[in-house]
Design an enzyme around this catalytic site. Structure first.
Site, mmCIF file in Angstrom:
data_model
loop_
_atom_site.group_PDB
_atom_site.id
_atom_site.type_symbol
_atom_site.label_atom_id
_atom_site.label_comp_id
_atom_site.label_asym_id
_atom_site.label_seq_id
_atom_site.Cartn_x
_atom_site.Cartn_y
_atom_site.Cartn_z
ATOM 1 N N SER A 78 -5.406 5.939 9.660
ATOM 2 C CA SER A 78 -5.848 5.957 8.267
ATOM 3 C C SER A 78 -5.270 4.737 7.565
ATOM 4 C CB SER A 78 -5.345 7.220 7.571
ATOM 5 O OG SER A 78 -3.944 7.109 7.380
ATOM 6 N N LYS A 79 -5.612 4.611 6.299
ATOM 7 C CA LYS A 79 -5.162 3.440 5.529
ATOM 8 C C LYS A 79 -3.643 3.301 5.541
ATOM 9 C CE LYS A 79 -8.985 2.591 2.445
ATOM 10 N NZ LYS A 79 -9.635 3.789 1.906
ATOM 11 N N ARG A 80 -2.970 4.407 5.733
ATOM 12 C CA ARG A 80 -1.507 4.367 5.776
ATOM 13 C C ARG A 80 -1.003 3.412 6.855
ATOM 14 N NH1 ARG A 80 1.510 8.375 7.601
ATOM 15 N NH2 ARG A 80 -0.302 9.393 8.533
ATOM 16 N N HIS A 81 -1.800 3.311 7.933
ATOM 17 C CA HIS A 81 -1.366 2.474 9.052
ATOM 18 C C HIS A 81 -1.717 0.998 8.852
ATOM 19 C CE1 HIS A 81 -1.891 6.543 10.899
ATOM 20 N NE2 HIS A 81 -0.682 6.252 11.298
ATOM 21 N N GLY A 82 -2.617 0.724 7.949
ATOM 22 C CA GLY A 82 -3.068 -0.658 7.733
ATOM 23 C C GLY A 82 -4.564 -0.644 7.481
#
Ligand code: GLU
Length: 488
Positions: free
Chosen positions: A252-256
């Protein structure tokens, strides 16, 4: 003949997982001499967004993925945009209603909200309580004729079991009582839900294999029930392994960045993207890593798909990108880099002769070092632009104070001046011996010099950079750093 489809809903940007689904469908079709179909699933009008449709075409075009049938390419099974198939779903839904396999539900939103609240307070999962399931068909018709709002729900058999075979996961069985109770298949606005629409389309478009994300597995029993309710053959399923971040949670966006657009604009090459994404859940053997699109069109098989989740490793993609940049034909690479330099206003538009001359000189150095195409601007800025201030702390090596750094710079000036009569190897030796004499590490000597000359921590190799920039200019820049270190 194998017929597969990529069926995105235009509700957001194309992300890694979606593109992986598209690629696997495409490669599977190609490897089997089948057809790859693009279908737009836009029945959720509330979430529809025009930009994401553009993004879909941009992404597939950038990757060079061509569909055999799709919105702009009729293969006799169109239209390929679900909102243009509205009447068809109506007809099919009516068939189920007439057969008594589906029913109108007149429950209001307020009632359903109430029900949801009650179930939540009882710590139960939400599920429709089937209030309208046994409404008399005549009464149902009457209420409908009177203009009352309704949705159509599928009657899930109260007993029994649904079994389907997944090409990767094997046989999967669910009791019908564990399938979401009587899901909506036609909404109050007359639009079908995804469940109905895609089943109707997969049948009418003669889809033989459904390759899609594993998150659809919980809904698959319902889809099988729908195929059966219509009396249609169920396609073969192949649910693709999840794509996770390095921490083991869903990517998800949390990872990049997860949208392919970010990678495209960030200077990744489509070849690198295709190669890396194809290895998310698929492997040819234990060792081979490099695959061109052409290779995959030949070699891809469902048998080599993994069961277990794939981990998306940004570093590995970056590595592939660097590899592909170096493999690329130099002239083609130059053609890609020059517009980036222009866009970032590093060189003129159109490029002047001088611009091109400097660029040509620097090209062999950066070719070996680019991880992304976009790095070119940062790497070469110093050759085209004056340095207008920098973060001085970047000049100061670890374990040194500003004063120490100033001492280094003072030492560097006479050293650098010797560039006139020495070749690169001799210069390197000189730097080594000076560092040793002074009890400095080589890096402590190089860091301020690099910042002074290039204004940045990333640059082509330093001595070559000095040669490219010219000694006088390099010395001038060292003076500039000295001034900064003195006054700050
Ligand atoms: N429209 C669905 C999606 O975007 C397609 C799922 C499927 O392939 O059946 O995920």
């Amino acid at each position: 003949m194998v017929r597969v489809r990529y069926a995105p809903s235009p509700t957001g940007l194309q992300h890694i997982g979606g593109v992986r689904t598209a690629l696997f469908n495409y490669f599977f079709a190609r490897s089997q001499g089948g057809k790859f179909i693009l279908r737009i699933e836009d029945t959720d009008q509330g979430r529809y967004n025009e930009e994401s449709l553009e993004d879909l075409y941009d992404t597939l075009n950038w990757l060079g993925i061509q569909w055999d049938e799709g919105p702009d390419k009729d293969g006799g099974f169109g239209p390929y945009i679900q909102s243009q198939r509205f009447d068809l779903y109506q007809t099919k839904a009516k068939e189920l209603l007439d057969k008594g396999l589906a029913y109108r539900c007149f429950c209001t939103t307020e009632r359903l909200d109430q029900l949801r609240k009650q179930q939540t307070s009882e710590k139960k999962d939400f599920g429709y309580d089937k209030k309208c399931r046994d409404l008399d068909p005549l009464e149902s018709q009457k209420r409908c004729d009177a203009g009352e709002s309704w949705v159509l729900r599928l009657k899930i058999p109260e007993q029994g079991k649904i079994t389907f075979t997944d090409e990767i996961l094997g046989e999967i069985s669910r009791k019908t009582k564990d399938v979401s109770p009587d899901p909506v298949i036609l909404k109050a606005d007359g639009f079908p839900t995804y469940h109905l629409a895609h089943v109707v389309d997969d049948h009418l478009m003669e889809i033989t294999h459904v390759l899609r994300a594993q998150e659809w597995i919980p809904s698959t029993p319902l889809h099988v029930l729908l195929f059966q309710a219509f009396g249609w053959e169920v396609p073969r399923y192949c649910h693709l392994p999840m794509v996770m971040g390095k921490d083991g949670s869903k990517l998800s966006k949390r990872h990049g960045s997860t949208s392919v657009r970010d990678f495209r604009l960030g200077g990744y090459l489509p070849e690198a993207m295709i190669n890396y994404v194809s290895l998310l859940g698929w492997a040819y053997d234990d060792s081979r890593e490099f695959f061109s699109c052409k290779d995959l069109e030949e070699l891809f098989t469902l048998k080599k798909l993994n069961k277990s989740p794939a981990v998306f490793d940004y570093r590995k993609l970056e590595w592939f990108n660097g590899q592909y940049i170096r493999k690329m034909d130099p002239d083609k690479l130059k053609e890609l880099l020059i517009p980036i330099l222009q866009e970032d206003e590093i060189i003129h538009q159109p490029a002047t002769e001088k611009d091109l001359e400097i660029f040509e000189g620097a090209f062999p150095l950066i070719r070996e070092r680019l991880k992304y195409l976009k790095d070119v601007s940062e790497m070469l800025r110093f050759l085209f632009k004056d340095i207008e201030g920098y973060d001085i702390s970047l000049a100061i090596p670890k374990k040194m104070t500003q004063e120490d750094c100033l001492q280094v710079v003072l030492q560097l000036k006479p050293l650098l001046a010797q560039f006139k009569d020495k070749n690169q190897e001799e210069m390197e030796e000189l730097f080594h011996s000076t560092a040793e004499e002074r009890g400095w590490k080589l890096g402590q000597l190089m860091q301020p010099l690099r910042l002074a000359v290039t204004g940045s921590k990333v640059s082509p190799p330093l001595f070559e950079s000095i040669t490219l920039l010219g000694l006088d200019k390099s010395l001038e820049r060292l003076d500039y750093l000295e001034k900064h270190l003195t006054k700050a």
